[in-house]
Write a protein that holds these residues in place. Sequence first.
Motif, PDB file in Angstrom:
ATOM      1  N   TYR B 295       0.850  -1.193   0.000  1.00 28.21           N
ATOM      2  CA  TYR B 295       0.000   0.000   0.000  1.00 28.21           C
ATOM      3  C   TYR B 295       0.886   1.244   0.000  1.00 28.21           C
ATOM      4  CZ  TYR B 295       1.199   0.266   4.959  1.00 28.21           C
ATOM      5  OH  TYR B 295       1.898   0.338   6.142  1.00 28.21           O
ATOM      6  N   ILE B 337      -7.505   3.232  -0.145  1.00 26.30           N
ATOM      7  CA  ILE B 337      -7.517   2.283   0.973  1.00 26.30           C
ATOM      8  C   ILE B 337      -7.496   2.982   2.330  1.00 26.30           C
ATOM      9  CG2 ILE B 337      -6.394   0.339  -0.204  1.00 26.30           C
ATOM     10  CD1 ILE B 337      -3.897   1.829   1.594  1.00 26.30           C
ATOM     11  N   VAL B 340      -5.942  -0.904   6.749  1.00 26.12           N
ATOM     12  CA  VAL B 340      -5.825  -2.346   6.472  1.00 26.12           C
ATOM     13  C   VAL B 340      -6.429  -2.603   5.091  1.00 26.12           C
ATOM     14  CG1 VAL B 340      -6.317  -4.675   7.303  1.00 26.12           C
ATOM     15  CG2 VAL B 340      -6.043  -2.813   8.939  1.00 26.12           C
ATOM     16  N   PRO B 341      -5.592  -2.734   4.059  1.00 30.04           N
ATOM     17  CA  PRO B 341      -6.134  -2.778   2.698  1.00 30.04           C
ATOM     18  C   PRO B 341      -6.688  -4.129   2.264  1.00 30.04           C
ATOM     19  CG  PRO B 341      -3.743  -2.694   2.646  1.00 30.04           C
ATOM     20  CD  PRO B 341      -4.130  -2.639   4.078  1.00 30.04           C
ATOM     21  N   LEU B 342      -6.281  -5.222   2.911  1.00 26.37           N
ATOM     22  CA  LEU B 342      -6.751  -6.521   2.416  1.00 26.37           C
ATOM     23  C   LEU B 342      -6.982  -7.510   3.559  1.00 26.37           C
ATOM     24  CD1 LEU B 342      -3.861  -8.197   2.637  1.00 26.37           C
ATOM     25  CD2 LEU B 342      -3.446  -7.145   0.442  1.00 26.37           C
ATOM     26  N   ALA B 346     -10.041  -6.022   6.508  1.00 28.33           N
ATOM     27  CA  ALA B 346      -9.827  -4.846   5.643  1.00 28.33           C
ATOM     28  C   ALA B 346     -10.738  -3.708   6.080  1.00 28.33           C
ATOM     29  CB  ALA B 346     -10.094  -5.214   4.198  1.00 28.33           C
ATOM     30  N   SER B 347     -10.151  -2.522   6.162  1.00 26.18           N
ATOM     31  CA  SER B 347     -10.917  -1.370   6.629  1.00 26.18           C
ATOM     32  C   SER B 347     -11.477  -0.616   5.436  1.00 26.18           C
ATOM     33  CB  SER B 347     -10.026  -0.458   7.455  1.00 26.18           C
ATOM     34  OG  SER B 347      -8.851  -0.166   6.736  1.00 26.18           O
ATOM     35  N   PRO B 437      -2.658  -9.655   5.477  1.00 27.92           N
ATOM     36  CA  PRO B 437      -4.013  -9.882   6.009  1.00 27.92           C
ATOM     37  C   PRO B 437      -4.074  -9.681   7.525  1.00 27.92           C
ATOM     38  CG  PRO B 437      -3.362 -11.669   4.531  1.00 27.92           C
ATOM     39  CD  PRO B 437      -2.144 -10.840   4.766  1.00 27.92           C
TER      40      PRO B 437
END
Lengths: 317, 535
Positions: B295, B337, B340-342, B346-347, B437
């Motif tokens: 990210y 994003i 927490v992208p994934l 994930a946010s 994750p």
Amino acid sequence: MLRQIGRRLFTMIITLFGVSIIIFLILRLLPGNEVTASLGVSAGLLSHSQLAALDRYFGIGKPFYEQYGSWLGSVLTGNLGVSLQSRISVASLVGTALPVTLELAIGAMLIGEIIGVGFGVLGALHPAKFVDNLGQGVSIFGLSVPTFIIGTGMVTLLASVFHYFPSSEGFVSITANPWLNIQQIFFPALTLGLGVGAAIMKSTRTAMLEVIGLNFVRTARGKGLSRRVVIWKHLLLAAMIPVITMSGIQLGYLLGGTVVVEDIFVLPGLGRLLITSISDRDFAVVQSVTLIYAAAFIAVNMVTDLLYTWIDPRTRA
Amino acid sequence: MRNGIRRNVSDRSAARRPLVRTTVAVSVAALAISAGVVATSVGASGRAIKTQTGRAASSSTFVVADTDSVEKLDPDVITNFLDFQALGLIYQQLIQYNTKLKLVPDLATKWSFSDGNKVLTFQLRKGVKFDDGTTFTSADAVASIERALNPKTADASASFLASVTKVVATGKYAIKFELSHPDNSILTGLTSVNFSMLPEAAIKAGTLAKKPDGTGPYEFSSWTPDVSFVVKRNPNYWGGKVSLSSVKIETVPTEQSIASALEADTAQLGLLTTPEVVDALPSSLTVHKVLAEAYRALMLQDKKGPLANVDNRRALECAITRAQVLKDAVFGDGQTIGPVPLGEYASSPISAICPKQNLSSAKAYLKKAGDPSGFTFTAIASDVEDPTDTAQATAVQSELAQVGITMNIENLAGTAYVQDWLAGKFQAAFAENGANPSPYVMYGRYFGAGGNLSTPAGYSSSTLQKLLLEGDTATTTAEQTPIWKKMTKFLTTNAVWVWLFSAYSYGVTVPSVHGFTLAPTTSTTLDALATTTVS
């Protein structure tokens, strides 16, 4: 002649010694070290003990003179060291890459000479005619368009129109598959050869135009020599001095050009090895490859000078 | 002079005829040879492709083109993305992430925490053989983990095992980890190729740096540094027969050349990252894309200067349109994003304080900070580290200028950037950080107590440390979800950094390739090759 060769060899050794010091210092003056180069920002994740172990492994923290002395001593005894990335001997890496670059350079030079001398001679014999204009056009193209644009354009055109990109199949040596090897080398050599040929063509044309009108050509004919001998032995030979000079210079620069062309055409030569090693801070490889390039450049110049002496006895000291 | 030469040449017209003829003949012959080689080569192109494809079909040598090259063979010490992908074909771990980023069995069939979550037990898969023919047992698993724990190995992910005090075999097919404290993130760590299961005999013999020996669908065949890495089908693979008999990872230094190799069908799969190259590909090629395991964020140092004031940082967050930065940097080929992208935690990409660009809020925060007319700061970037940095920085710079914030951009060479970044010598830094994750894995190293990257993180908070510890101690999704939500809110509300976007990674296949999908984690990117076929 032998004395001259000896003198040039001595100068070559001194120059290479200077080059080795400069390269050694420049590499170590750059920010970062082998650890940050190979791990990037992930180097921050290492524990103190891991970092200390890697520092010891890479010899980080030792004085420059100690590192240089150790490296030079190894090189003088024929040990080029070990690549810190791949842990393979530098001699082995260079041994694999050098033939590729040599083949490329020879191919490019050959194409350059054919284009340059061919169009140069024809242009001088037919000034301002079609063949001369064509040669001038090729020359302007070769001189003005950067190698990486010619190379990228050639690769894109061949791949998208003809679905043809032999270099990307994985390089094969000329002994393993001669026809595929020729296809793999031809296009990168042509890319480099266009630039080389352009400069040689200019020199050849100018030299031919200057020589063709001189009295010694008339004298040679007056002595009863055959026309063929007059033209090939006297006229062309006299015009060759500036052509050889230009060829020598071009061959030197051509070695630099292989760095870009090897990248575009996926050739595993010295240029690509150098670029990868620089980004990886693989000092042992960078130092050795740079020395090889420097030695090749100096050797080409030396051979060029010796060729003068051979062709024109007046230049002998 | 010119006329003189012409006259002289004219006078010798008869004399030069043989020369003209000879020169013309030589030049024409030379040009004809050149043209002949081109014509023959190009003329042979159709045949060449068929030959190549024919060869690929007959021997199933599947060529993967990547700009990078495999650098090392020892799975414990690798750090390069391609090394993970390449060795991921040979090696397997105890557990792994599936395509939905959930932990699933690999060489362990099941696992459980016990004794107050301080003991982690794995049941190992039976009937698994290494490439050398020996059977995988708990002795190999223990030896593999002990090797990773040994500082002399310099395992690149050893920090994941910091909580491990002991690893012991509890049977021929069972092992247990004894932990100093409850540590759920160890599971994420164990999915890394750095913790591959290795044969005990090869560990003792010290041969793994030169001859990989794993349990995966492929076994090592050859490696030429900077050129290629070749694996062949593992006939003893426990997961069943794989279709491709051989896979060659070929180093093609530029993405444009990879595109050409795909068009010429000399490569069947190209791994690309540059959207403009992907956009220019012909429609006959299939583009697979997945959000990269990384990210982009604007990291901020809160120790001194204007960014020490939380309201100034909030003003930054409100002034930036992330979608515009995404568009300018990667032509919109990615996603905006949150922290927490994934993964399952994930946010939402929506910031807690400014869901979208809100210039009036930004100005209000500046006023509250006592800098109503804005402030000036410098951000470091490096096009070498991330080619999109300049585009990102320029986009952010123009957005911030709307509220009077001046951001100077310092574009550094790669190693200079890394050095300054590690030392925290910046006010702000455009960074491409690894995503995971597990939120703890992502941020424990930055904001956790004693985190290795707390210096570049530039922010510390006991609340954040407490949340990270709670999240790492919890072992179920139900327990973890509210904790990670709180952490995400804390990070965005306090504008610790400004999270920008994640870009796509691309895998491009030629029409003859079937069944390939791009996996979402680096280690498993090429896993689908085990089920890929070529027609």
